[in-house]
Design a protein around this motif. Structure first.
Motif, PDB file in Angstrom:
ATOM      1  N   UNK A 256      11.264 -60.222 -17.374  1.00 18.59           N
ATOM      2  CA  UNK A 256      11.943 -60.689 -18.571  1.00 18.59           C
ATOM      3  C   UNK A 256      13.258 -61.379 -18.300  1.00 18.59           C
ATOM      4  N   UNK A 257      13.722 -61.394 -17.046  1.00 14.69           N
ATOM      5  CA  UNK A 257      14.988 -62.043 -16.692  1.00 14.69           C
ATOM      6  C   UNK A 257      14.725 -63.264 -15.818  1.00 14.69           C
ATOM      7  N   UNK A 258      15.705 -64.174 -15.768  1.00 17.09           N
ATOM      8  CA  UNK A 258      15.581 -65.386 -14.959  1.00 17.09           C
ATOM      9  C   UNK A 258      15.696 -65.065 -13.481  1.00 17.09           C
ATOM     10  N   UNK A 259      14.935 -65.812 -12.657  1.00 16.38           N
ATOM     11  CA  UNK A 259      15.083 -65.715 -11.213  1.00 16.38           C
ATOM     12  C   UNK A 259      16.477 -66.178 -10.808  1.00 16.38           C
ATOM     13  N   UNK A 260      16.946 -65.717  -9.658  1.00 18.73           N
ATOM     14  CA  UNK A 260      18.215 -66.205  -9.131  1.00 18.73           C
ATOM     15  C   UNK A 260      18.024 -67.607  -8.560  1.00 18.73           C
ATOM     16  N   UNK A 261      19.139 -68.285  -8.281  1.00 17.89           N
ATOM     17  CA  UNK A 261      19.080 -69.690  -7.875  1.00 17.89           C
ATOM     18  C   UNK A 261      18.310 -69.888  -6.574  1.00 17.89           C
TER      19      UNK A 261
END
Length: 360
Positions: A256-261
């Motif tokens: 549910x969260x964005x991947x890191x860069x």
């Protein structure tokens, strides 16, 4: 244990006492965190106990530093789509029939689906041979990078003819500078982004800093050091339940969260391809659902494959050695930025489904 070694307990830790013909006491914390007291043959347990307690703050600090810098030594699996970084750019492994290429490994830097490493199927049948092939590839990649960048690096040193090379034999150090033999680099650092690679060289040669040291230390910890395994499962990897708390294996992002860069698994929200600084200054990251990108679509459309004499062949989900056929997914499907998933194209029929689910 050597004859002159013995172990005692100091508080809650084990301490090795190693005696020899030396005349003074010394204290060492190894790269694995072991504590060794070195001294003459007359060294008593009380002597070692006193020395360790007197230097306990230093010991704690050394162990804390080891925890920050010790490589994770990840284990890679010899399967299609396995990720390998090359000079900071993510690549995926593709196992190809032997008659498709003469060399054991070939790099495709820029394709419509990102970077790829094509490895011959016969090479993957022996993990040791595959490991040697990949290590040799990284060393040659590093040497090619040095051929272009070495003159500029040497210009900052007193020795303009400084010899810099990559080695496949280094085990415990990333770089070693010998006053007469030059600078030797570990093959694995050819995985680093060029800026971080140069920072490591500058650090070893005591030159000016060009990158964040913490970024370099974090990157060094995640380098692949040659550990390979072959698939042991006889059925396809079961997709993770998105409702479970299964973090991303690469960046540890929860569902549910964005991947890191810098996540190697993340896809670009605009193109659906592997994300690697594809749109500078624009957040095009995607959400970790609890499944690897493309697994849900492969399950929906019945895209599975298994090893065959000349590479991989289509198969059913319950066939032995079946795995997701991501190559077929990218051939027959297109990315929908709005839905954030792949859809089968009407003009590319799916032979395993008579009524494919195509987005209107």
């Amino acid at each position: 244990m050597p004859a002159n070694d013995r172990t005692i307990r100091v508080g809650t830790v084990d301490v090795t006492i190693r005696t020899s013909n030396r005349t003074t006491l010394g204290l060492t914390v190894t790269k694995h965190g072991a504590i060794i007291v070195r001294g003459p043959h007359t060294t008593t347990d009380a002597d070692a106990n006193t020395l360790v307690k007197r230097h306990r703050t230093w010991i704690y600090r050394q162990r804390a530093n080891l925890g920050k810098t010790t490589p994770d030594d990840p284990l890679k699996e010899l399967v299609p789509w396995a990720g390998f970084d090359v000079l900071g750019r993510p690549h995926r492994l593709r196992i190809v029939p032997d008659n498709d290429q003469n060399e054991p490994l070939r790099q495709l830097r820029s394709t419509s689906t990102g970077g790829w490493l094509h490895i011959r199927r016969s090479t993957t049948l022996n993990p040791d041979e595959a490991r040697r092939t990949l290590i040799k590839f990284y060393a040659e990649t590093g040497r090619e990078w040095l051929r272009i960048n070495q003159p500029q690096i040497a210009a900052y040193t007193p020795n303009r003819d400084l010899d810099i090379t990559f080695s496949t034999r280094m085990r415990t150090t990333w770089a070693h500078h010998h006053p007469h033999r030059g600078l030797t680099l570990h093959w694995a650092i050819a995985q680093l982004h060029p800026t971080l690679l140069r920072e490591l060289i500058h650090r070893t040669l005591d030159l000016h800093t060009i990158a964040n040291n913490h970024d370099l230390d974090r990157a060094l910890r995640t380098l692949w050091l040659g550990r390979l395994t072959t698939p042991t499962n006889t059925h396809p990897r079961i997709p993770l339940n998105p409702t479970d708390n299964n973090p991303c294996p690469d960046c540890s992002t929860p569902p549910g969260a964005l991947h890191t860069d810098r996540c190697d698994i993340a896809r670009c929200a605009r193109t659906g391809l592997q994300r690697s600084s594809c749109h500078p200054n624009i957040n095009c990251s995607t959400i970790w659902t609890g499944q690897f990108p493309g697994e849900a679509e492969c399950t929906e459309y019945g895209f599975y494959c298994r090893p065959a004499p000349d590479g991989y062949e289509p198969c059913n989900a319950d066939d032995p050695n079946a795995t997701y056929d991501f190559n077929r997914l990218y051939r027959q499907c297109r990315w929908d930025p709005t839905a954030q998933r792949m859809f089968l194209q009407p003009d590319l029929p799916n032979p395993t489904q008579t009524n494919p689910k195509v987005r209107p």
